[in-house]
Design a protein around this motif. Structure first.
Motif, PDB file in Angstrom:
ATOM      1  N   VAL A 161       0.839  -1.207   0.000  1.00  0.00           N
ATOM      2  CA  VAL A 161       0.000   0.000   0.000  1.00  0.00           C
ATOM      3  C   VAL A 161       0.880   1.266   0.000  1.00  0.00           C
ATOM      4  O   VAL A 161       0.604   2.236  -0.706  1.00  0.00           O
ATOM      5  CB  VAL A 161      -0.961   0.001   1.211  1.00  0.00           C
ATOM      6  CG1 VAL A 161      -1.578   1.384   1.414  1.00  0.00           C
ATOM      7  CG2 VAL A 161      -2.049  -1.048   1.024  1.00  0.00           C
ATOM      8  N   ARG A 162       1.940   1.244   0.788  1.00  0.00           N
ATOM      9  CA  ARG A 162       2.828   2.424   0.840  1.00  0.00           C
ATOM     10  C   ARG A 162       3.366   2.753  -0.546  1.00  0.00           C
ATOM     11  O   ARG A 162       3.478   3.924  -0.931  1.00  0.00           O
ATOM     12  CB  ARG A 162       3.996   2.165   1.797  1.00  0.00           C
ATOM     13  CG  ARG A 162       3.585   2.130   3.248  1.00  0.00           C
ATOM     14  CD  ARG A 162       4.788   1.955   4.165  1.00  0.00           C
ATOM     15  NE  ARG A 162       4.363   1.690   5.536  1.00  0.00           N
ATOM     16  CZ  ARG A 162       3.930   2.621   6.373  1.00  0.00           C
ATOM     17  NH1 ARG A 162       3.894   3.892   5.978  1.00  0.00           N
ATOM     18  NH2 ARG A 162       3.535   2.306   7.592  1.00  0.00           N
ATOM     19  N   VAL A 163       3.706   1.732  -1.315  1.00  0.00           N
ATOM     20  CA  VAL A 163       4.228   1.941  -2.674  1.00  0.00           C
ATOM     21  C   VAL A 163       3.110   2.415  -3.602  1.00  0.00           C
ATOM     22  O   VAL A 163       3.289   3.348  -4.398  1.00  0.00           O
ATOM     23  CB  VAL A 163       4.872   0.636  -3.206  1.00  0.00           C
ATOM     24  CG1 VAL A 163       5.280   0.793  -4.669  1.00  0.00           C
ATOM     25  CG2 VAL A 163       6.079   0.254  -2.347  1.00  0.00           C
ATOM     26  N   LEU A 164       1.937   1.792  -3.491  1.00  0.00           N
ATOM     27  CA  LEU A 164       0.808   2.186  -4.347  1.00  0.00           C
ATOM     28  C   LEU A 164       0.436   3.651  -4.118  1.00  0.00           C
ATOM     29  O   LEU A 164       0.142   4.386  -5.061  1.00  0.00           O
ATOM     30  CB  LEU A 164      -0.408   1.297  -4.056  1.00  0.00           C
ATOM     31  CG  LEU A 164      -0.300  -0.163  -4.514  1.00  0.00           C
ATOM     32  CD1 LEU A 164      -1.412  -0.995  -3.894  1.00  0.00           C
ATOM     33  CD2 LEU A 164      -0.362  -0.259  -6.033  1.00  0.00           C
ATOM     34  N   ARG A 165       0.461   4.077  -2.866  1.00  0.00           N
ATOM     35  CA  ARG A 165       0.071   5.458  -2.555  1.00  0.00           C
ATOM     36  C   ARG A 165       1.146   6.458  -2.951  1.00  0.00           C
ATOM     37  O   ARG A 165       0.861   7.651  -3.102  1.00  0.00           O
ATOM     38  CB  ARG A 165      -0.265   5.569  -1.069  1.00  0.00           C
ATOM     39  CG  ARG A 165      -1.567   4.854  -0.746  1.00  0.00           C
ATOM     40  CD  ARG A 165      -1.897   4.927   0.722  1.00  0.00           C
ATOM     41  NE  ARG A 165      -3.231   4.364   0.988  1.00  0.00           N
ATOM     42  CZ  ARG A 165      -3.771   4.307   2.192  1.00  0.00           C
ATOM     43  NH1 ARG A 165      -3.113   4.782   3.249  1.00  0.00           N
ATOM     44  NH2 ARG A 165      -4.973   3.803   2.358  1.00  0.00           N
ATOM     45  N   MET A 166       2.375   6.000  -3.092  1.00  0.00           N
ATOM     46  CA  MET A 166       3.434   6.891  -3.573  1.00  0.00           C
ATOM     47  C   MET A 166       3.398   6.984  -5.098  1.00  0.00           C
ATOM     48  O   MET A 166       3.378   8.065  -5.667  1.00  0.00           O
ATOM     49  CB  MET A 166       4.796   6.386  -3.110  1.00  0.00           C
ATOM     50  CG  MET A 166       5.939   7.261  -3.591  1.00  0.00           C
ATOM     51  SD  MET A 166       7.559   6.534  -3.236  1.00  0.00           S
ATOM     52  CE  MET A 166       7.593   5.174  -4.374  1.00  0.00           C
ATOM     53  N   LEU A 167       3.357   5.820  -5.774  1.00  0.00           N
ATOM     54  CA  LEU A 167       3.433   5.817  -7.243  1.00  0.00           C
ATOM     55  C   LEU A 167       2.101   6.147  -7.903  1.00  0.00           C
ATOM     56  O   LEU A 167       2.066   6.623  -9.034  1.00  0.00           O
ATOM     57  CB  LEU A 167       3.923   4.450  -7.739  1.00  0.00           C
ATOM     58  CG  LEU A 167       5.344   4.064  -7.356  1.00  0.00           C
ATOM     59  CD1 LEU A 167       5.645   2.640  -7.821  1.00  0.00           C
ATOM     60  CD2 LEU A 167       6.364   5.027  -7.968  1.00  0.00           C
ATOM     61  N   ARG A 168       0.989   5.832  -7.226  1.00  0.00           N
ATOM     62  CA  ARG A 168      -0.365   6.141  -7.704  1.00  0.00           C
ATOM     63  C   ARG A 168      -0.610   5.661  -9.137  1.00  0.00           C
ATOM     64  O   ARG A 168      -1.050   6.432  -9.997  1.00  0.00           O
ATOM     65  CB  ARG A 168      -0.656   7.632  -7.542  1.00  0.00           C
ATOM     66  CG  ARG A 168      -0.237   8.155  -6.159  1.00  0.00           C
ATOM     67  CD  ARG A 168      -0.659   9.565  -5.879  1.00  0.00           C
ATOM     68  NE  ARG A 168      -2.065   9.673  -5.545  1.00  0.00           N
ATOM     69  CZ  ARG A 168      -2.586   9.294  -4.374  1.00  0.00           C
ATOM     70  NH1 ARG A 168      -1.827   8.794  -3.431  1.00  0.00           N
ATOM     71  NH2 ARG A 168      -3.880   9.421  -4.151  1.00  0.00           N
ATOM     72  N   PRO A 169      -0.355   4.366  -9.399  1.00  0.00           N
ATOM     73  CA  PRO A 169      -0.533   3.850 -10.760  1.00  0.00           C
ATOM     74  C   PRO A 169      -2.003   3.751 -11.158  1.00  0.00           C
ATOM     75  O   PRO A 169      -2.859   3.484 -10.314  1.00  0.00           O
ATOM     76  CB  PRO A 169       0.087   2.447 -10.678  1.00  0.00           C
ATOM     77  CG  PRO A 169      -0.123   2.048  -9.256  1.00  0.00           C
ATOM     78  CD  PRO A 169       0.057   3.321  -8.442  1.00  0.00           C
ATOM     79  N   ARG A 170      -2.279   3.934 -12.443  1.00  0.00           N
ATOM     80  CA  ARG A 170      -3.639   3.721 -12.954  1.00  0.00           C
ATOM     81  C   ARG A 170      -3.874   2.229 -13.231  1.00  0.00           C
ATOM     82  O   ARG A 170      -4.966   1.724 -13.034  1.00  0.00           O
ATOM     83  CB  ARG A 170      -3.832   4.529 -14.250  1.00  0.00           C
ATOM     84  CG  ARG A 170      -5.210   4.375 -14.852  1.00  0.00           C
ATOM     85  CD  ARG A 170      -5.495   5.438 -15.903  1.00  0.00           C
ATOM     86  NE  ARG A 170      -6.727   5.187 -16.642  1.00  0.00           N
ATOM     87  CZ  ARG A 170      -7.945   5.493 -16.224  1.00  0.00           C
ATOM     88  NH1 ARG A 170      -8.104   6.088 -15.055  1.00  0.00           N
ATOM     89  NH2 ARG A 170      -9.014   5.220 -16.956  1.00  0.00           N
ATOM     90  N   VAL A 171      -2.811   1.543 -13.665  1.00  0.00           N
ATOM     91  CA  VAL A 171      -2.916   0.112 -13.970  1.00  0.00           C
ATOM     92  C   VAL A 171      -1.874  -0.649 -13.155  1.00  0.00           C
ATOM     93  O   VAL A 171      -0.722  -0.217 -13.049  1.00  0.00           O
ATOM     94  CB  VAL A 171      -2.670  -0.148 -15.475  1.00  0.00           C
ATOM     95  CG1 VAL A 171      -2.680  -1.650 -15.782  1.00  0.00           C
ATOM     96  CG2 VAL A 171      -3.697   0.587 -16.324  1.00  0.00           C
ATOM     97  N   VAL A 172      -2.285  -1.778 -12.581  1.00  0.00           N
ATOM     98  CA  VAL A 172      -1.347  -2.665 -11.887  1.00  0.00           C
ATOM     99  C   VAL A 172      -1.348  -4.024 -12.583  1.00  0.00           C
ATOM    100  O   VAL A 172      -2.408  -4.568 -12.900  1.00  0.00           O
ATOM    101  CB  VAL A 172      -1.722  -2.821 -10.393  1.00  0.00           C
ATOM    102  CG1 VAL A 172      -0.954  -3.968  -9.748  1.00  0.00           C
ATOM    103  CG2 VAL A 172      -1.440  -1.516  -9.643  1.00  0.00           C
ATOM    104  N   ILE A 173      -0.162  -4.539 -12.851  1.00  0.00           N
ATOM    105  CA  ILE A 173      -0.016  -5.875 -13.433  1.00  0.00           C
ATOM    106  C   ILE A 173       0.413  -6.832 -12.323  1.00  0.00           C
ATOM    107  O   ILE A 173       1.397  -6.579 -11.627  1.00  0.00           O
ATOM    108  CB  ILE A 173       1.050  -5.891 -14.557  1.00  0.00           C
ATOM    109  CG1 ILE A 173       0.696  -4.876 -15.650  1.00  0.00           C
ATOM    110  CG2 ILE A 173       1.186  -7.303 -15.147  1.00  0.00           C
ATOM    111  CD1 ILE A 173       1.756  -4.742 -16.740  1.00  0.00           C
ATOM    112  N   LEU A 174      -0.350  -7.913 -12.149  1.00  0.00           N
ATOM    113  CA  LEU A 174      -0.034  -8.937 -11.145  1.00  0.00           C
ATOM    114  C   LEU A 174       0.188 -10.273 -11.848  1.00  0.00           C
ATOM    115  O   LEU A 174      -0.274 -10.468 -12.964  1.00  0.00           O
ATOM    116  CB  LEU A 174      -1.211  -9.086 -10.165  1.00  0.00           C
ATOM    117  CG  LEU A 174      -1.553  -7.874  -9.296  1.00  0.00           C
ATOM    118  CD1 LEU A 174      -2.835  -8.151  -8.513  1.00  0.00           C
ATOM    119  CD2 LEU A 174      -0.399  -7.567  -8.340  1.00  0.00           C
ATOM    120  N   PRO A 175       0.846 -11.233 -11.171  1.00  0.00           N
ATOM    121  CA  PRO A 175       0.916 -12.574 -11.755  1.00  0.00           C
ATOM    122  C   PRO A 175      -0.453 -13.237 -11.727  1.00  0.00           C
ATOM    123  O   PRO A 175      -1.283 -12.924 -10.866  1.00  0.00           O
ATOM    124  CB  PRO A 175       1.913 -13.311 -10.848  1.00  0.00           C
ATOM    125  CG  PRO A 175       1.993 -12.522  -9.602  1.00  0.00           C
ATOM    126  CD  PRO A 175       1.573 -11.120  -9.905  1.00  0.00           C
TER     127      PRO A 175
END
Ligand SMILES: [Zn+2]
Length: 245
Positions: free
Chosen positions: A98-112
């Motif tokens: 979450v800390r990374v998501l809130r810093m980078l604020r991506p529109r799209v996330v790629i997961l395995p």
């Protein structure tokens, strides 16, 4: 900690999250290259440092991951400290993401993709999804503003599943290969793990054959496959991107 505004730090349009350094290179490296060519900002979050690998050390992997990131043209890459080979979907680990998501604020996330031979890969699908959800909740206080990505897609290269769509990586196949081969400690021929690892000269043939297979499904030379869970919403039928009949 004071609230981090998006303008204070690196932000990304697309964030690929993976269990191990070199996963992204194999499953969506060509896609990151293509998105970069479109002018989108790309980033990679590896969740482990590679300390359990048969070959090389975590320090080797860090150096190689930085080289690969340069080749893939990503703006930001970091590794968390989750245990290699024993990633668990815990609140503590979700909050680290979450800390990374809130810093980078991506529109799209790629997961395995959520079914995988390696347990780390499968768990990252649910851990990453739940982190994206939690990241949007104001009550989970990390000192930064909540952010929920608009879309999650699953890189399905190693899953026996029909992709929802394929990204054409034909112009980037050599660059993607170079990014994978930046992991010399893993893929250069050597005695350690010789029975476990594919010989160096076979890596190009294997990875290109996989990319060719998915390219053929979409009518292009080389492709990377993805699955999306949500149903697509269409406005103009003439703009729906499919290959011609
Ligand atoms: Zn992996």
């Amino acid at each position: 900690m004071s609230a981090t505004r998006a303008s204070d730090a690196a932000t990304a349009d697309i964030l690929a999250i993976a269990a191990h350094r070199d996963d992204v290179e194999q499953t969506c490296g060509g896609t990151l290259l293509r998105m970069g060519a479109h002018g989108l900002r790309t980033a990679i979050l590896d969740l482990t440092q590679g300390e359990a690998g048969t070959r090389g050390t975590a320090e080797d992997r860090a150096r190689e991951a930085a080289d690969a990131a340069r080749i893939l043209g990503v703006q930001w890459r970091e590794a968390l400290d989750l245990p290699d080979g024993a990633i668990a979907n815990t609140l503590e680990n979700r909050v680290k993401i979450v800390r990374v998501l809130r810093m980078l604020r991506p529109r799209v996330v790629i997961l395995p993709y959520w079914q995988a031979r390696h347990p780390d890969h499968a768990i990252v699908a649910s851990l990453g999804y739940e982190a994206c959800f939690v990241s949007g909740l104001a009550k989970i206080d990390t000192g930064a503003a909540p952010h929920r990505p608009f879309k999650i897609i699953y890189a399905s290269l190693y899953a026996d599943v029909r992709p929802s769509f394929v990204v054409d990586i034909s112009p980037f196949i050599e660059q993607r290969h170079a990014a994978l081969m930046a992991y010399r400690s893993q893929y250069a021929n050597q005695t350690a793990g010789a029975g476990l690892f594919v010989a160096e000269e076979e890596i190009r043939e294997r990875t290109n054959a996989e990319a060719r297979h998915y390219g053929l499904l979409a009518g292009v030379k080389y492709g990377e496959p993805f699955v999306q869970k949500e149903v697509g919403l269409v406005d103009d039928l003439t703009l729906v991107p499919v290959q011609s009949l």
